[in-house]
Design an enzyme around this catalytic site. Structure first.
Site, PDB file in Angstrom:
ATOM      1  NE  ARG A 238      -4.362  -1.362   0.363  1.00  0.00           N
ATOM      2  CZ  ARG A 238      -4.511  -2.606  -0.599  1.00  0.00           C
ATOM      3  NH1 ARG A 238      -3.667  -2.876  -1.474  1.00  0.00           N
ATOM      4  NH2 ARG A 238      -5.668  -3.326  -0.206  1.00  0.00           N
ATOM      5  CD  GLU A 267      -3.491   3.557  -5.046  1.00  0.00           C
ATOM      6  OE1 GLU A 267      -4.444   2.881  -5.190  1.00  0.00           O
ATOM      7  OE2 GLU A 267      -2.652   2.998  -4.499  1.00  0.00           O
ATOM      8  CG  HIS A 286      -3.895  -0.725  -6.323  1.00  0.00           C
ATOM      9  ND1 HIS A 286      -4.145   0.279  -5.019  1.00  0.00           N
ATOM     10  CD2 HIS A 286      -3.888  -1.900  -6.007  1.00  0.00           C
ATOM     11  CE1 HIS A 286      -4.391  -0.921  -4.267  1.00  0.00           C
ATOM     12  NE2 HIS A 286      -4.240  -1.962  -4.698  1.00  0.00           N
TER      13      HIS A 286
HETATM   14  P1  NAP Z   1      -0.423 -11.663   4.893  1.00  0.00           P
HETATM   15  O1  NAP Z   1      -0.521 -12.876   4.530  1.00  0.00           O
HETATM   16  O2  NAP Z   1      -1.400 -11.196   6.022  1.00  0.00           O
HETATM   17  O3  NAP Z   1       1.160 -11.060   4.846  1.00  0.00           O
HETATM   18  C1  NAP Z   1       1.207  -9.999   5.575  1.00  0.00           C
HETATM   19  C2  NAP Z   1       2.502 -10.144   6.370  1.00  0.00           C
HETATM   20  O4  NAP Z   1       3.088  -8.905   6.656  1.00  0.00           O
HETATM   21  C3  NAP Z   1       2.569 -11.000   7.378  1.00  0.00           C
HETATM   22  O5  NAP Z   1       3.500 -12.303   7.382  1.00  0.00           O
HETATM   23  C4  NAP Z   1       2.956 -10.141   8.497  1.00  0.00           C
HETATM   24  O6  NAP Z   1       3.928 -10.808   9.670  1.00  0.00           O
HETATM   25  C5  NAP Z   1       3.685  -9.161   7.703  1.00  0.00           C
HETATM   26  N1  NAP Z   1       3.514  -7.755   8.888  1.00  0.00           N
HETATM   27  C6  NAP Z   1       2.516  -7.043   9.218  1.00  0.00           C
HETATM   28  N2  NAP Z   1       2.964  -6.150   9.874  1.00  0.00           N
HETATM   29  C7  NAP Z   1       4.250  -6.187   9.901  1.00  0.00           C
HETATM   30  C8  NAP Z   1       5.487  -5.234  10.404  1.00  0.00           C
HETATM   31  N3  NAP Z   1       4.907  -4.059  11.079  1.00  0.00           N
HETATM   32  N4  NAP Z   1       6.432  -5.346  10.342  1.00  0.00           N
HETATM   33  C9  NAP Z   1       7.026  -6.615   9.220  1.00  0.00           C
HETATM   34  N5  NAP Z   1       5.835  -7.355   8.954  1.00  0.00           N
HETATM   35  C10 NAP Z   1       4.910  -6.918   9.186  1.00  0.00           C
HETATM   36  O7  NAP Z   1      -1.235 -10.707   3.834  1.00  0.00           O
HETATM   37  P2  NAP Z   1      -1.115 -11.008   2.113  1.00  0.00           P
HETATM   38  O8  NAP Z   1      -2.310 -11.600   1.566  1.00  0.00           O
HETATM   39  O9  NAP Z   1       0.371 -11.446   1.629  1.00  0.00           O
HETATM   40  O10 NAP Z   1      -1.340  -9.371   1.680  1.00  0.00           O
HETATM   41  C11 NAP Z   1      -0.403  -8.293   1.969  1.00  0.00           C
HETATM   42  C12 NAP Z   1      -0.953  -6.906   1.718  1.00  0.00           C
HETATM   43  O11 NAP Z   1      -0.734  -6.863   0.399  1.00  0.00           O
HETATM   44  C13 NAP Z   1      -2.275  -6.652   1.848  1.00  0.00           C
HETATM   45  O12 NAP Z   1      -2.710  -6.439   3.217  1.00  0.00           O
HETATM   46  C14 NAP Z   1      -2.494  -5.693   0.677  1.00  0.00           C
HETATM   47  O13 NAP Z   1      -2.423  -4.235   1.262  1.00  0.00           O
HETATM   48  C15 NAP Z   1      -1.421  -5.674  -0.294  1.00  0.00           C
HETATM   49  N6  NAP Z   1      -2.137  -6.249  -1.704  1.00  0.00           N
HETATM   50  C16 NAP Z   1      -1.847  -5.474  -2.808  1.00  0.00           C
HETATM   51  C17 NAP Z   1      -2.171  -5.768  -4.024  1.00  0.00           C
HETATM   52  C18 NAP Z   1      -2.019  -4.834  -5.193  1.00  0.00           C
HETATM   53  O14 NAP Z   1      -2.843  -4.873  -5.727  1.00  0.00           O
HETATM   54  N7  NAP Z   1      -0.881  -4.242  -5.050  1.00  0.00           N
HETATM   55  C19 NAP Z   1      -2.946  -7.006  -4.021  1.00  0.00           C
HETATM   56  C20 NAP Z   1      -3.068  -7.596  -2.923  1.00  0.00           C
HETATM   57  C21 NAP Z   1      -2.578  -7.540  -1.622  1.00  0.00           C
HETATM   58  P3  NAP Z   1       3.599 -11.896  10.793  1.00  0.00           P
HETATM   59  O15 NAP Z   1       3.144 -12.928   9.870  1.00  0.00           O
HETATM   60  O16 NAP Z   1       4.931 -12.216  11.278  1.00  0.00           O
HETATM   61  O17 NAP Z   1       2.608 -11.125  11.471  1.00  0.00           O
END
Ligand code: NAP
Length: 327
Positions: A238, A267, A286
């Site tokens: 994000r 955005e 995005h």
């Molecule tokens: P996820 O499985 O929940 O993974 C997020 C990871 O971030 C978790 O492993 C978590 O670590 C880590 N994290 C959270 N806070 C942190 C911090 N302060 N410092 C270090 N690590 C931290 O989520 P996901 O499905 O991979 O998606 C991640 C994000 O990608 C979404 O929330 C969304 O905003 C973004 N996204 C963007 C697009 C796009 O179109 N560009 C598409 C999809 C998603 P722990 O496991 O150790 O808690």
């Protein structure tokens, strides 16, 4: 009596049919336009469910929806919602994890390749008729294979990026998350690092954390100062995880080599953004999960989550588990 769902993202015909079997549906195609906002406000008082994406659902809007029981977001990121407020109101929030993981990781790798090999810059040169002689060092890129990949946020998408880097490109993988992940380390021979150490060591720094109070502004001037002039910075998480002014400064001054950005503080990106003046920036709209297959899969997932909630069942992808206890 059928429940009422306010839909603020268009569904394919089969998904619309499936949802309509369970609910009366009011479609608001552009909830951000003046007319759309007015129609949304008119529809909210009757809404039992809300289904859509990319709309900041604030307390003022929720106050208009006293009978709302479920919000089904067509996204994995839930930064558009005040989760605590939804929970207090007893509203179930669901999202669409997993189905977009691989596609979003593909986007991350597209940005890694495009920035390192200067694909957009050089393709534009060809299109503009400026390819008049064999290219030389001024147009060379940098290798991806064998370089060190640093993942900030080793969750679902982070892991899928690491998989591509490790198996496809022979990249050593470093990562930073709340805690070490032994299974990931075993699978990709990955190593855990503090954020500062990762920023110093990685050739490619790829952000895959959610936007939360904790991660807002996680990467600012101090963090860019830790990176090296060779570092390529990728953000598919994000925009607000990054201090955009600090990033622009780092790119303008050669503190880092390049950036591949799918997300921005605001955005759509303003057309006068300094980012668009920089050849070492690849900016995409995005589009992380934006393929026909994946957007349909996300919508299907959101529809199923909504149907579960309306049927009194726990949605598969419930975000605020606390709310279920009181539902
Ligand atoms: P996820 O499985 O929940 O993974 C997020 C990871 O971030 C978790 O492993 C978590 O670590 C880590 N994290 C959270 N806070 C942190 C911090 N302060 N410092 C270090 N690590 C931290 O989520 P996901 O499905 O991979 O998606 C991640 C994000 O990608 C979404 O929330 C969304 O905003 C973004 N996204 C963007 C697009 C796009 O179109 N560009 C598409 C999809 C998603 P722990 O496991 O150790 O808690």
């Amino acid at each position: 009596m059928k429940k009422h769902v306010v839909l603020y993202k268009k569904l394919s015909a089969p998904l619309m049919e499936r949802l309509q079997a369970y609910a009366e549906v009011t479609l608001i195609e552009d909830p951000k336009s003046a007319g759309g906002v007015a129609r949304l406000r008119d529809a909210l008082p009757q809404a039992d469910g809300l289904l859509g994406a990319s709309l900041k659902l604030d307390a003022q809007l929720l106050d208009l929806a006293p009978q709302l029981k479920a919000v089904s977001s067509v996204s994995v990121g839930v930064d558009n919602y005040d989760i605590d407020d939804l929970t207090r109101r007893g509203i179930l929030l669901s999202n669409t994890p997993d189905v977009l993981t691989e596609t979003t990781a593909d986007t991350g790798f597209a940005l890694i390749m495009a920035t390192a090999r200067r694909v957009v810059e050089l393709a534009t040169m060809v299109r503009n008729g400026e390819w008049t002689q064999n290219i030389g060092p001024a147009h060379f890129g940098t290798d991806v294979h064998g370089k060190t990949l640093g993942i900030v946020g080793m969750g679902r998408i982070g892991e899928a990026v690491a998989q591509r880097g490790h198996f496809g490109f022979g990249m050593p993988v470093l990562y930073h998350s709340h805690s070490p992940k032994p299974a990931v380390e075993a699978r990709f021979n990955a190593q855990y690092r503090s954020l500062d150490a990762l920023l110093q060591e990685a050739d490619f720094v790829c952000l895959t954390v959610p936007l939360t109070a904790e991660t807002e502004g996680l990467i600012g001037a101090e963090q860019f100062a830790r990176m090296r002039p060779e570092t390529i910075f990728i953000n598919i998480a994000r925009g607000k995880v990054v201090d955009e002014q600090a990033m622009i400064h780092a790119l303008q001054t050669g503190q880092i080599r390049a950036a591949g950005l799918d997300v921005f503080e605001s955005e759509p990106l303003q057309t006068d953004s300094p980012l668009l003046q920089l050849d070492n920036v690849v900016a995409t709209p995005h589009m992380g999960s934006a393929t026909h297959e994946t957007r349909e899969a996300m919508a299907r997932c959101a529809v199923e989550n909504m149907i579960s909630a309306l049927s009194g069942e726990r949605p598969k992808d419930l975000v605020n588990k606390e709310a279920w206890k009181h539902a």
